[in-house]
Design a protein around this motif. Structure first.
Motif, mmCIF file in Angstrom:
data_model
loop_
_atom_site.group_PDB
_atom_site.id
_atom_site.type_symbol
_atom_site.label_atom_id
_atom_site.label_comp_id
_atom_site.label_asym_id
_atom_site.label_seq_id
_atom_site.Cartn_x
_atom_site.Cartn_y
_atom_site.Cartn_z
ATOM 1 N N THR A 342 0.831 -1.205 0.000
ATOM 2 C CA THR A 342 0.000 0.000 0.000
ATOM 3 C C THR A 342 0.863 1.252 0.000
ATOM 4 O O THR A 342 0.577 2.226 -0.707
ATOM 5 N N ASN A 346 0.739 3.960 -3.056
ATOM 6 C CA ASN A 346 0.186 5.259 -2.677
ATOM 7 C C ASN A 346 1.231 6.356 -2.546
ATOM 8 O O ASN A 346 0.959 7.527 -2.843
ATOM 9 N N GLU A 355 -2.336 -3.033 -5.289
ATOM 10 C CA GLU A 355 -1.503 -3.975 -4.543
ATOM 11 C C GLU A 355 -1.754 -5.403 -5.021
ATOM 12 O O GLU A 355 -2.899 -5.805 -5.222
ATOM 13 N N THR A 383 -2.600 -5.466 1.654
ATOM 14 C CA THR A 383 -2.718 -4.065 2.055
ATOM 15 C C THR A 383 -2.091 -3.805 3.417
ATOM 16 O O THR A 383 -1.841 -4.721 4.205
ATOM 17 N N ASP A 384 -1.868 -2.523 3.699
ATOM 18 C CA ASP A 384 -1.146 -2.179 4.930
ATOM 19 C C ASP A 384 -1.957 -2.426 6.200
ATOM 20 O O ASP A 384 -1.410 -2.385 7.301
ATOM 21 N N TYR A 535 2.749 -5.089 -7.276
ATOM 22 C CA TYR A 535 1.497 -4.457 -7.694
ATOM 23 C C TYR A 535 1.170 -4.836 -9.133
ATOM 24 O O TYR A 535 2.015 -5.301 -9.893
#
Length: 567
Positions: A342, A346, A355, A383-384, A535
């Motif tokens: 992420t 981003n 991602e 994801t984070d 990604y």
């Protein structure tokens, strides 16, 4: 039964497209260039990458090389514009369809033994750039050359569905035994082992485009370096290759659709400095670029100057699986889990990338018309929101591999090619691995062609990598990892994996085939952690004002042969 292609279209995610004139922040410069173009002819200057590793379509394995090949050569099939707007294009992108190229039609027959025979009927009037006729014999020579081990083509496996191809690639049979033949000058026959759903797309792929036997036999591997011997059959011909500077193509007067072609010349500027790219675009030196300095991307995208298109590909980290410490799957998994995807999409790439929770990207079709990635799910939380849990597991795995808190882990090097965006990703990865795993990672950047060779030779520990689909099928991402494969830069070898891919290629049952391909990805990513997907790509680009008619296909290819100046 005779079959004519009226509309052979990829799934929605794999629609080739037409890009219509985009905004430029330097209108005055562009107007000046347009005035020059109108007096000296219409000339387009583009940038994709630095010096190509090869200009031989059979040996090329890069997207930038594929873009050039699609202008210089033409296969039995090709892509063309439909004039219909693609989903999400905001009126600037049209879809496209697969159609006939050097062939005007084909017959397809299912044989009693389960094999399938395609008989291609070539167009009248197709010629090489030196005026000689293109014949079915040219295709027979080129396809046999592709699978011949002596050619050492990374994409030899592209024809592994053709009868006897696998045995030839393995050195068990001679290339002359490939089941392709010129019935006569206008008829090319191919027999494949089973009905392959993407075979027509293979016939449009650069590696299957024809090359000239007499030229190659006379000049050997030097045939591509001199415009006088670089004989091609596409819409454009090579007129100049100034190494590390530019490649210039001019309209091929012998091309069957010459009258409808656009630019008098297409110049590919060879550079990989994103600052120079953007500067060249703003000054009017470049009409098209795919990259810009990382810090400039958000504002360029927000203003609409830089456009974003669909792209069927995955950006990933490649491990050298035959060398310690990455010969241990637990180490590879630890390095995979310790990545904050992420943050990368981003804060680093900032171009709409998604991602990756697996290797095969979203947009690739499954058996029932669904999405292969959705059906397969994620192999780790991408994801984070789950990053801390991922890192905790990564540290545990590294300890199980004998390196608690990174103690005793050797210094390893991450290899990437010179570019602002690749450098930014490399630095982010370096920081994550060092901070979360307690290891030391150094960085090394190389020019594009050098990186390709280093990676191919296996002279690395971890390397930046990426793969763009060759056709809309998950096998395009999975068969490359078979033992000894030309694009298997990880030097991965797993007999179980090889057997599953072979089974998938042998069955004509679509449901069973996809089941096997999901099993293959389960092994590749969920068990052996051969690759570390970061990604799923998007395609960014900038196109000068006043230029219309440039095709784009999410396989990564842009087509400039039918561009024109806006009225």
């Amino acid at each position: 039964m005779k079959k004519k292609i009226l509309s052979v279209i990829l799934a929605a995610a794999l629609t080739c497209s037409m890009v219509v004139g985009c905004g430029s922040s330097k209108e005055t410069a562009k107007d000046d260039k347009a005035a020059t173009s109108s007096s000296d002819g219409f000339n387009v200057t583009v940038n994709f990458a630095s010096e190509p590793m090869t200009m031989d379509p059979a040996l090329n394995s890069t997207v930038d090389g594929g873009v050039m090949a699609n202008h210089l050569f033409e296969g039995l099939m090709k892509w063309q514009d439909t004039g219909e707007e693609a989903d999400g294009s905001d009126g600037t992108v049209d879809s496209a369809e697969l159609t006939y190229g050097q062939a005007e039609s084909y017959d397809k027959v299912e044989n009693e033994d389960g094999t399938v025979t395609y008989t291609f009927h070539l167009r009248d009037g197709i010629k090489w750039s030196d005026g000689k006729d293109v014949t079915a014999g040219d295709f027979e020579y080129s396809w046999k050359r592709l699978v011949d081990p002596a050619t050492a083509a990374d994409y030899s496996y592209m024809l592994d569905s053709v009868v006897n191809a696998n045995e030839i690639i393995a050195g068990e049979k001679d290339a002359s035994e490939l089941a392709v033949k010129a019935v006569d000058d206008k008829t090319f026959e191919v027999t494949i082992t089973t009905d392959v759903p993407y075979f027509e797309e293979i016939c449009a792929f650069p590696a299957t485009m024809p090359v000239r036997q007499d030229i190659i036999e006379e000049k050997g591997d030097q045939w591509t370096f001199d415009p006088s011997t670089y004989i091609s059959n596409g819409s454009y011909k090579l007129t100049e290759w100034t190494h590390n500077s530019q490649i210039v193509m001019a309209k091929n007067e012998n091309y069957y659709d010459y009258e409808n072609l656009g630019p008098d010349t297409i110049t590919f500027k060879l550079m990989d400095d994103s600052n120079a790219m953007l500067s060249g675009f703003k000054s009017g030196e470049l009409d098209f670029i795919q990259d810009a300095p990382q810090a400039e991307l958000p504002s360029l995208i927000a203003s609409g100057d830089m456009k974003i298109l669909n792209y069927l590909g995955t950006y990933y980290v490649c491990f050298q699986t035959q060398k310690a410490p990455f010969d241990n799957p637990k180490v590879r998994e630890a390095f995979t889990l310790a990545v904050d995807r992420t943050y990368i999409v981003n804060k680093v790439t900032q171009s709409g990338q998604v991602e990756a929770g697996g290797y095969v990207p979203s947009g690739i079709s499954d058996a029932d018309g669904g999405d292969f990635r959705e059906e397969g799910g994620d192999y780790y939380a991408p994801t984070d929101a789950d990053y801390e849990a991922n890192c905790e597991k990564a540290r545990q795995l590294l300890a199980e591999a004998g390196y608690p808190n990174g103690e005793g882990f050797p210094v390893v090097e991450y290899l990437y090619n010179t570019s602002d965006d690749h450098k930014a990703v490399a630095e982010a990865l370096q920081n994550m691995w060092e901070q979360e795993l307690g290891v030391t990672v150094t960085l090394n950047n190389q020019e594009w062609a050098a990186l390709l060779q280093t990676r191919k030779n296996g002279d690395y520990s971890i390397a930046r990598n990426g793969w763009i689909s060759d056709y809309n099928d998950p096998i395009s991402f999975l068969d490359m990892w078979m033992t000894g494969g030309g694009n298997n830069d990880a030097q991965y070898a797993n007999p179980e994996y090889d057997n599953i891919i072979k089974q998938a290629k042998a069955t004509s049952d679509a449901t069973e085939r996809m089941k096997l391909l999901h099993q293959a990805e389960d092994i590749l990513v969920g068990q052996d952690y051969v690759v570390n997907p970061l990604y799923f790509y998007t395609q960014k680009y900038m196109l000068a004002d006043g230029i219309e008619g440039t095709y784009y296909c999410p396989l990564g290819y842009f087509f400039f042969g039918y561009t024109h100046q806006a009225n």
